[in-house]
Design an enzyme around this catalytic site. Structure first.
Site, PDB file in Angstrom:
ATOM      1  N   GLN A   2       0.841  -1.209   0.000  1.00  0.00           N
ATOM      2  CA  GLN A   2       0.000   0.000   0.000  1.00  0.00           C
ATOM      3  C   GLN A   2       0.874   1.256   0.000  1.00  0.00           C
ATOM      4  O   GLN A   2       1.486   1.612   1.010  1.00  0.00           O
ATOM      5  CB  GLN A   2      -0.934   0.014   1.214  1.00  0.00           C
ATOM      6  CG  GLN A   2      -1.953   1.154   1.133  1.00  0.00           C
ATOM      7  CD  GLN A   2      -2.924   1.193   2.293  1.00  0.00           C
ATOM      8  OE1 GLN A   2      -2.511   1.150   3.452  1.00  0.00           O
ATOM      9  NE2 GLN A   2      -4.208   1.301   2.007  1.00  0.00           N
TER      10      GLN A   2
ATOM     11  N   HIS B 283      -3.179   4.338  -1.367  1.00  0.00           N
ATOM     12  CA  HIS B 283      -4.074   4.597  -0.243  1.00  0.00           C
ATOM     13  C   HIS B 283      -4.811   5.907  -0.513  1.00  0.00           C
ATOM     14  O   HIS B 283      -4.360   6.989  -0.159  1.00  0.00           O
ATOM     15  CB  HIS B 283      -3.285   4.664   1.064  1.00  0.00           C
ATOM     16  CG  HIS B 283      -4.161   4.530   2.278  1.00  0.00           C
ATOM     17  ND1 HIS B 283      -5.540   4.627   2.209  1.00  0.00           N
ATOM     18  CD2 HIS B 283      -3.870   4.289   3.588  1.00  0.00           C
ATOM     19  CE1 HIS B 283      -6.047   4.461   3.423  1.00  0.00           C
ATOM     20  NE2 HIS B 283      -5.059   4.247   4.272  1.00  0.00           N
ATOM     21  N   GLY B 284      -5.950   5.756  -1.173  1.00  0.00           N
ATOM     22  CA  GLY B 284      -6.738   6.934  -1.543  1.00  0.00           C
ATOM     23  C   GLY B 284      -7.953   7.095  -0.661  1.00  0.00           C
ATOM     24  O   GLY B 284      -8.901   7.802  -1.011  1.00  0.00           O
ATOM     25  N   ALA B 285      -7.930   6.441   0.514  1.00  0.00           N
ATOM     26  CA  ALA B 285      -9.112   6.422   1.383  1.00  0.00           C
ATOM     27  C   ALA B 285      -8.813   7.029   2.750  1.00  0.00           C
ATOM     28  O   ALA B 285      -7.682   7.407   3.050  1.00  0.00           O
ATOM     29  CB  ALA B 285      -9.574   4.970   1.566  1.00  0.00           C
TER      30      ALA B 285
ATOM     31  N   TYR C 273      -6.322  10.285   4.302  1.00  0.00           N
ATOM     32  CA  TYR C 273      -4.898  10.537   4.072  1.00  0.00           C
ATOM     33  C   TYR C 273      -4.717  11.397   2.808  1.00  0.00           C
ATOM     34  O   TYR C 273      -5.695  11.847   2.219  1.00  0.00           O
ATOM     35  CB  TYR C 273      -4.145   9.202   4.041  1.00  0.00           C
ATOM     36  CG  TYR C 273      -4.285   8.488   5.380  1.00  0.00           C
ATOM     37  CD1 TYR C 273      -3.678   9.015   6.516  1.00  0.00           C
ATOM     38  CD2 TYR C 273      -5.098   7.366   5.523  1.00  0.00           C
ATOM     39  CE1 TYR C 273      -3.847   8.405   7.764  1.00  0.00           C
ATOM     40  CE2 TYR C 273      -5.270   6.758   6.764  1.00  0.00           C
ATOM     41  CZ  TYR C 273      -4.639   7.286   7.879  1.00  0.00           C
ATOM     42  OH  TYR C 273      -4.817   6.699   9.103  1.00  0.00           O
TER      43      TYR C 273
HETATM   44  C1  LIG Z   1      -5.465  -1.561  13.737  1.00  0.00           C
HETATM   45  C2  LIG Z   1      -5.915  -1.215  12.349  1.00  0.00           C
HETATM   46  C3  LIG Z   1      -4.995  -0.649  11.460  1.00  0.00           C
HETATM   47  C4  LIG Z   1      -5.388  -0.340  10.153  1.00  0.00           C
HETATM   48  N1  LIG Z   1      -4.464   0.168   9.282  1.00  0.00           N
HETATM   49  C5  LIG Z   1      -4.834   0.440   8.003  1.00  0.00           C
HETATM   50  C6  LIG Z   1      -3.871   0.882   7.053  1.00  0.00           C
HETATM   51  O1  LIG Z   1      -2.671   0.993   7.351  1.00  0.00           O
HETATM   52  N2  LIG Z   1      -4.311   1.169   5.794  1.00  0.00           N
HETATM   53  C7  LIG Z   1      -5.640   1.024   5.428  1.00  0.00           C
HETATM   54  O2  LIG Z   1      -5.997   1.278   4.278  1.00  0.00           O
HETATM   55  N3  LIG Z   1      -6.562   0.573   6.304  1.00  0.00           N
HETATM   56  C8  LIG Z   1      -6.182   0.267   7.564  1.00  0.00           C
HETATM   57  N4  LIG Z   1      -7.110  -0.239   8.442  1.00  0.00           N
HETATM   58  C9  LIG Z   1      -8.494  -0.505   7.942  1.00  0.00           C
HETATM   59  C10 LIG Z   1      -8.608  -1.973   7.544  1.00  0.00           C
HETATM   60  O3  LIG Z   1      -7.738  -2.310   6.492  1.00  0.00           O
HETATM   61  C11 LIG Z   1     -10.040  -2.350   7.105  1.00  0.00           C
HETATM   62  O4  LIG Z   1     -10.325  -1.767   5.869  1.00  0.00           O
HETATM   63  C12 LIG Z   1     -11.086  -1.961   8.156  1.00  0.00           C
HETATM   64  O5  LIG Z   1     -10.625  -2.276   9.453  1.00  0.00           O
HETATM   65  C13 LIG Z   1     -12.416  -2.681   7.917  1.00  0.00           C
HETATM   66  O6  LIG Z   1     -12.207  -4.075   7.860  1.00  0.00           O
HETATM   67  P1  LIG Z   1     -12.489  -5.096   9.098  1.00  0.00           P
HETATM   68  O7  LIG Z   1     -13.916  -4.849   9.520  1.00  0.00           O
HETATM   69  O8  LIG Z   1     -12.279  -6.424   8.464  1.00  0.00           O
HETATM   70  O9  LIG Z   1     -11.530  -4.755  10.187  1.00  0.00           O
HETATM   71  C14 LIG Z   1      -6.725  -0.566   9.747  1.00  0.00           C
HETATM   72  C15 LIG Z   1      -7.631  -1.147  10.640  1.00  0.00           C
HETATM   73  C16 LIG Z   1      -7.241  -1.484  11.917  1.00  0.00           C
HETATM   74  C17 LIG Z   1      -8.236  -2.140  12.831  1.00  0.00           C
END
Ligand SMILES: Cc1cc2nc3c(=O)[nH]c(=O)nc-3n(C[C@H](O)[C@H](O)[C@H](O)COP(=O)(O)O)c2cc1C
Ligand code: SF4
Length: 440
Positions: A102, A168-170, A173
């Site tokens: 990413q 990472h366009g979401a 950030y």
């Molecule tokens: C501790 C933690 C760190 C995360 N770090 C990132 C990240 O670095 N980049 C990103 O795009 N999303 C990040 N996310 C979001 C997750 O990738 C995911 O899209 C989001 O948690 C929803 O999925 P889930 O319900 O399966 O957790 C993070 C989520 C958590 C819980």
């Protein structure tokens, strides 16, 4: 139960993945302060590769040290990072799992800014309303340099033998800071109408294609609905981009050479809908939020809000979140909307952990794959659970979000004690990422 849909291969233009479950972007602060990586990151990624996911999408990997959101996340800002990422890729590939890195830049949205760059860069000069870190509006030269940093990052990922990159366009950030009508206040060709706000990310896509050619997998994670106004207490302003606007951006991305869209939500992170939780873990938050207090001028204010008005903050947060039974697959309607408009595959994130729910979404064509973060932290072998015909793991993720609020201060792992026979067992699971040890 057999979940045939989950175990079908997925063919992107430039990449084939053995099944439809991707480990979503997630990592702890396991790497070194200077942005170099170590064995703990490899141990972390291998847990999921062993557990059977088709591909891992890395956590936030800064393309420039100024784009870091916390220290101790490995970067891809220099050619000397390539050997580390090669090692990560090889360790994951040993389990027939693909690795997508990413490419990220935090812009003004950071948790702990570190000592190198106290000021962030952004589309705007207004500081991040969540934590209040100061930032500067990017000059045309800053934009050109940052676009190049993304392209160089993609080239380094390819040189490292990785299988693709994700922009990472979401989630608020840097790329969101340009895309968002709620954040971008520029008056030059990078601000104003949607096409101008999308120019920054489209420049990045063109620069990546110029640098790596057409044959390297490139996907984009996007907040389809920004919902910037979700929590009134934080006064974050208007709602931001709608699904309709984001769909248009996805079409432009496809035309520019993007191979897949990863659907997310929220103009800031964390957001009540991402990752959506059953409750805001305020007591846990009080324990870890102190790490950020000295950093931004709003972090302390938000800390006080959490401490003195927990009920108000909690209620607003939870009102904006999906109901507990709606967390799994909460973003499927957005994925469906995007899928109807583009010809490239769509990956959907958000709460997935039930075989029949995932198989149903794939069968209906809502998305082509799902990405999972927390339920895989809780059960690294979830895909094997589905392969054995079970609909759910014995001890599913409770969506308590304790992992999330611990991540700025403590190693990432599952912090839901009720899922373990004892606190010691929970701690052992968290500390297992340091085995084999990062340093000798
Ligand atoms: C501790 C933690 C760190 C995360 N770090 C990132 C990240 O670095 N980049 C990103 O795009 N999303 C990040 N996310 C979001 C997750 O990738 C995911 O899209 C989001 O948690 C929803 O999925 P889930 O319900 O399966 O957790 C993070 C989520 C958590 C819980
Ligand atoms: S702490 Fe564990 S149970 Fe709670 S959300 Fe994180 S992974 Fe799921």
């Amino acid at each position: 139960m057999a979940f045939d849909e989950i175990f079908q291969t997925l063919k992107f233009r430039n990449l084939t993945v053995k099944n439809r479950v991707f480990r979503s972007n997630v990592s702890g602060r396991f790497d070194n302060y200077d942005g170099s990586g170590n064995q703990a990151r490899i141990n972390w990624e291998v847990k999921f590769a062993k557990g059977g996911v088709g591909a891992i999408i890395s956590s936030f990997v800064p393309v420039h040290p100024r784009g870091r959101i916390v220290p101790n996340y490995a970067t891809i800002d220099d050619d000397n990072r390539i050997p580390f990422w090669t090692k990560v890729g090889e360790a994951v590939h040993a389990h027939q799992c693909k690795y997508i890195l990413q490419l990220s830049h935090g812009g003004r949205q950071r948790d702990i800014q570190g000592i190198q760059y106290p000021k962030g860069l952004s589309s705007t000069g207004k500081s991040d309303p969540s934590n209040g870190f100061p930032c500067e509006a990017m000059s045309p030269k800053d934009i050109d340099e940052t676009v190049k940093a993304f392209a160089d990052g993609a080239w380094r990922a390819r040189e490292a033998g990785l299988d693709g990159v994700e922009l990472h366009g979401a989630n608020g950030y840097l790329i969101t800071q340009f895309l968002s009508s709620a954040i971008n206040d520029r008056t030059d060709k990078y601000g104003g109408v949607l096409l101008n706000r999308a120019r920054f990310v489209l420049d990045i896509v063109h620069a990546i294609r110029d640098r790596v050619g057409p044959a390297f997998h490139l996907q984009m994670k996007i907040s389809v609905q920004e919902r910037n106004d979700a929590v009134a207490t934080f006064h974050l302003g208007p709602s931001g981009n709608s699904a309709e606007e984001s769909v248009q951006v996805c079409k432009w991305l496809e035309e520019a050479g993007v191979d897949a869209i990863h659907v997310s939500t929220g103009s800031f992170f964390p957001h009540p809908r991402n990752p959506a939780g059953v409750d805001l873990p305020v007591e846990e938050l009080e324990k870890t939020f102190d790490t950020m207090i000295s950093s931004g001028d709003r972090a302390f204010r938000n800390y006080l809000i959490f401490r003195s008005l927990p009920e108000v903050a909690r209620r607003q947060w939870q009102d904006a979140a999906p109901k507990p039974h709606e967390i799994e697959g909460a973003l499927l309607p957005d994925a469906r909307t995007v899928k109807a408009a583009v010809g490239i595959p769509v990956i959907c994130t958000g709460g997935f952990q039930t075989g029949s729910v995932i198989a149903g979404a794939l069968k209906r064509g809502d998305c082509d794959a799902v990405s999972i973060a927390r339920p895989l932290i809780a059960n690294n072998d979830l895909v094997e659970v589905f392969r054995r015909g079970h609909d759910r793991a014995d001890r599913p993720c409770t969506y308590c979000n304790r992992c999330l609020v611990n991540v700025v201060e403590n190693p990432l792992g599952c912090y839901e004690e009720s899922r373990f026979p004892s606190r010691d067992a929970m701690v052992a699971q968290i500390m297992s990422v340091f085995n084999p040890p990062p340093f000798v």
